[in-house]
Design an enzyme around this catalytic site. Structure first.
Site, short mmCIF file in Angstrom:
data_model
loop_
_atom_site.label_atom_id
_atom_site.label_comp_id
_atom_site.label_asym_id
_atom_site.label_seq_id
_atom_site.Cartn_x
_atom_site.Cartn_y
_atom_site.Cartn_z
N CYS A 116 -1.19 -3.99 22.25
CA CYS A 116 -2.45 -3.42 21.78
C CYS A 116 -3.42 -3.33 22.94
CB CYS A 116 -3.04 -4.26 20.64
SG CYS A 116 -3.59 -5.89 21.18
N ASP B 76 -17.17 31.44 44.42
CA ASP B 76 -16.97 31.98 45.77
C ASP B 76 -16.26 33.32 45.63
OD1 ASP B 76 -16.78 31.89 48.68
OD2 ASP B 76 -14.64 31.55 48.35
N CYS C 29 -4.38 -6.51 24.83
CA CYS C 29 -3.45 -6.95 25.88
C CYS C 29 -3.82 -6.29 27.20
CB CYS C 29 -2.02 -6.58 25.51
SG CYS C 29 -1.39 -7.36 24.01
#
Length: 718
Positions: A14, A425, A17
């Site tokens: 989970c 650009d 952890c």
């Protein structure tokens, strides 16, 4: 000096952890680490004095496994198959237990003992992953989601054992434990213990499958490269592993084969299928001198290529690295969710104990109090919180890679939501960046366009100048070129040579009444007399106008920035539908343009491809580098567009905003689920089995919601 170490983490169940491992690693001197629950990887920036073994030791001391990534990561199928087998056995055993408990008409004498016989393997064997993880974390003084699951199921099972062996639940005639006629001391919860375990196993299995699918795009990207290659050594062909190629080596690419690595065409011409890397279906024509990218497919003739970049330096490897780095990122709101997950479990245990005490104090009896407390433990598991961001990132960045869009991380996603101005650009972004013949003006009577272009193209065929190559290409399209003798090139002046008995020269020059168009003119002379003029221009990409319209629909105001003259810039801007133009801007001036826009309150995105764009890309709130550009520009950007097309910028913004929306939706659902579920459970309105099903569904929902990003379609597709 610092370096980056990546580890594969095992044993996480989970977000808590992952959060605990991350805290332990970050407590090491000089270490900055991020642990991703969805990808099961840790990425740490460490001082040179620390090694991977040092990090692995800390992770293992925390109760998990860790290892450096293998060159060929093993498939995750065996572990998933083991989980599937455990789930199937649990389903077969738990269904009769649930049915017997829920259908009083099917209950027979001593049915409780059959339920115990069937439920025990489910709770012990089926729930073993939860119990083992809870025990490992308990040894290290920590509590995770598995602690809640293990406590809830073992409590239900233990209560049932007490009722059967020490109470009256084992007597004939026992009714459904939630029946109004059941005595409080007789209540058993075997169906809750078995049902919750099975539901959570099903959720974890579906979660594992979904996470596997979420990473499919990256695995496909990593597997694109060629495995073997035919190299040329002293005129002889030899097959070697593609990994053994070295820069400068010559190799063959036959029709249908993959280009083994990045290189430059030395001999031959062909069309390359680049769709696997860029998502672009139109083949790209290449000829001697053109660059080619590894993993593209030769769809035409035989090519001889000189390797320029190999291994980790190739564009494919860089793409994979960018995607993996992006998938370890966390949004600010996800970091908050991780912190909540870290303290959530102890709070829930306290809440469960409080719920038990409250209901016992109200006189409802131990069965009702126990039911509510177990439901609180089960429904509160914060899995969905931990999966909300990483699964969406995993799918979104993977889908982006398939479409030639590389997203650096969550910060880039958050920036796409804020930007309102996009600076483009001109050269290589709005235009192709390649000169092309736009007009031929013969200067003498009886001289045709084709003849003038034929003479100029023949002389320019030996030139490497971009203008010369453009004239030669245009001439070749109209027929074969005659041989040239006495070729001479004068830097800054032009070229000349003798062909068909005449001296032909090409140099800068415009006709007497040249139109004021955005073009570069050259003059062609034959034996010293003006024969005509040729106009060339950097042509606008066919898709640029549509891309500009799409950017406006996304709420962005486009602005063209270029170092070209105002008349050239205005002509290009008018062609694609841009009204804001900054012309004659020096490379350093692009940064100033971005700063000026930011100073008046605009949030700016910048699209560029060259070294001279890198500073502006870094200054912008969101930098988008065209993938055909330089490595400097790519490193300075937030998003890399592998497709050399402005529509890729549109798709990048759309995909980024969509991914961010999915993340926010996931987090809303995860928080809302816990906020709504906990009070219901504490109030005794949910039994543990329904709570387990709801908890499992919340995790599966979050992952399934993220998988919707796999269906993202680029602009212009159905």
């Amino acid at each position: 000096m610092e370096r980056v170490i990546e580890l594969e983490i095992g044993g996480m169940t989970c977000a808590a952890c992952a959060n605990r491992i991350e805290k332990k690693l970050n407590r090491m001197d000089g270490v900055t680490a991020t642990v991703n629950y969805a990808t099961e990887k840790a990425r740490a920036t460490v001082p040179a004095a620390l090694s991977a073994a040092d990090l692995i030791a800390v992770v293992e001391k925390t109760g998990y496994t860790a290892a450096e990534p293998a060159p060929e990561p093993p498939p995750a199928e065996p572990a998933r198959d083991a989980l599937r087998d455990r789930l199937l056995i649990s389903i077969v055993l738990s269904v009769p237990v649930v049915v017997l408990a829920m259908v009083p008409a099917w209950q027979f004498d001593y049915w409780q003992w059959l339920s115990l016989t069937l439920a025990a393997p489910v709770v012990v064997y089926g729930g073993w992953p939860f119990h083992r993880s809870a025990y490992v974390n308990l040894r290290h003084g920590a509590a995770t989601m598995d602690t809640l699951v293990s406590m809830g199921t073992l409590a239900a099972f233990g209560w049932s054992l007490w009722a059967l062996f020490l109470g009256d639940a084992g007597m004939p005639g026992m009714t459904h434990p939630f029946s109004l006629t059941a005595r409080e001391g007789d209540a058993i919860y075997l169906e809750a213990a078995a049902g919750v375990t099975t539901f959570l196993l099903a959720g974890r299995y579906l979660e594992a499958r979904a996470k596997r699918h979420a990473g499919d795009a990256l695995r496909a990207l990593l597997s694109l490269g060629a495995k073997n290659v035919t190299v040329l050594e002293d005129g002889a062909e030899r097959v070697i592993a593609a990994a053994d190629l070295t820069p400068g080596a010559l190799f063959l690419v036959r029709p249908g084969e993959k280009v083994a690595t990045d290189g430059e065409v030395v001999e031959g011409s062909s069309a390359l299928d680049v769709s696997l890397l860029t998502g672009e279906s139109v083949p790209v024509e290449v000829r001697p001198g053109d660059p080619v990218t590894g993993a593209t497919i030769n769809a035409g003739g035989r090519l001889v290529v000189r390797a320029t970049r190999v291994g980790a330096d190739t564009q494919l490897a860089q793409m994979a690295r960018l995607v993996e780095e992006a998938q370890t990122g966390k949004a600010a709101v996800q970091r908050l969710a991780d912190r909540i997950s870290g303290v959530f479990v102890p709070v829930v245990i306290a809440l469960a104990v409080g719920t038990l005490g409250f209901w016992l104090g109200t006189g409802r009896g131990p069965a009702a109090a126990f039911t509510a407390a177990v439901a609180v433990l089960i429904i509160a598991c914060p899995c969905a919180l931990g999966l909300a961001t990483p699964t969406a990132l995993l799918v979104g960045t993977g889908r982006g890679a398939q479409l030639g869009i590389l997203i650096r991380g969550v910060e880039a996603l958050e920036s796409t939501r804020r930007v309102d101005t996009i600076v483009l650009d001109k050269t290589g972004t709005v235009t192709t960046g390649r000169m092309a013949v736009t007009e031929v003006v013969p200067g003498g009577p009886g001289l045709s366009d084709a003849q003038l272009l034929r003479w100029a193209g023949a002389v320019e065929a030996a030139s490497e100048h971009p203008i010369g190559r453009a004239i030669a290409d245009a001439a070749r399209e109209r027929g074969a070129l005659p041989p040239v003798a006495d070729f001479r090139a004068t830097a800054g002046v032009g070229v000349r040579g003798r062909l068909e008995g005449a001296e032909v020269a090409v140099a800068a020059g415009a006709p007497p009444r040249a139109p004021a168009a955005a073009a570069t003119w050259v003059e062609v002379t034959v034996d010293g007399e003006a024969a005509g003029w040729i106009a060339l221009a950097d042509t606008v990409r066919p898709t640029s106008a549509a891309a500009v319209r799409a950017l406006r629909r996304l709420g962005l105001t486009p602005m063209l920035v270029t170092g070209d003259a105002p008349e050239v810039a205005s002509a290009v801007a008018a062609e694609v539908g841009i009204t804001e133009v900054a012309a004659g801007v020096l490379p350093a001036g692009k940064v100033d343009v971005v700063k000026q826009l930011q100073a008046v309150g605009r949030s700016v995105a910048m699209v560029g491809d060259g070294v001279n764009d890198a500073a502006a890309l870094a200054q912008a709130d969101l930098g988008l580098a065209m993938g055909a550009g330089t490595d400097v520009a790519i490193q300075a950007s937030d998003l890399t567009l592998v497709r050399g097309d402005l529509t890729a910028a549109v798709d990048a913004v759309r995909l980024s905003r969509r991914t961010l929306g999915i993340i926010r939706g996931n987090l809303f659902w995860a928080f809302a689920y816990n906020v709504a579920g906990l009070p219901l459970a504490a109030a005794g309105l949910l039994n543990p089995m329904i709570a387990g099903a709801a908890m499992a569904f919340s995790s599966v929902f979050v992952v399934a919601n993220s998988l919707r990003l796999r269906r993202f379609r680029p602009a212009g597709t159905a």
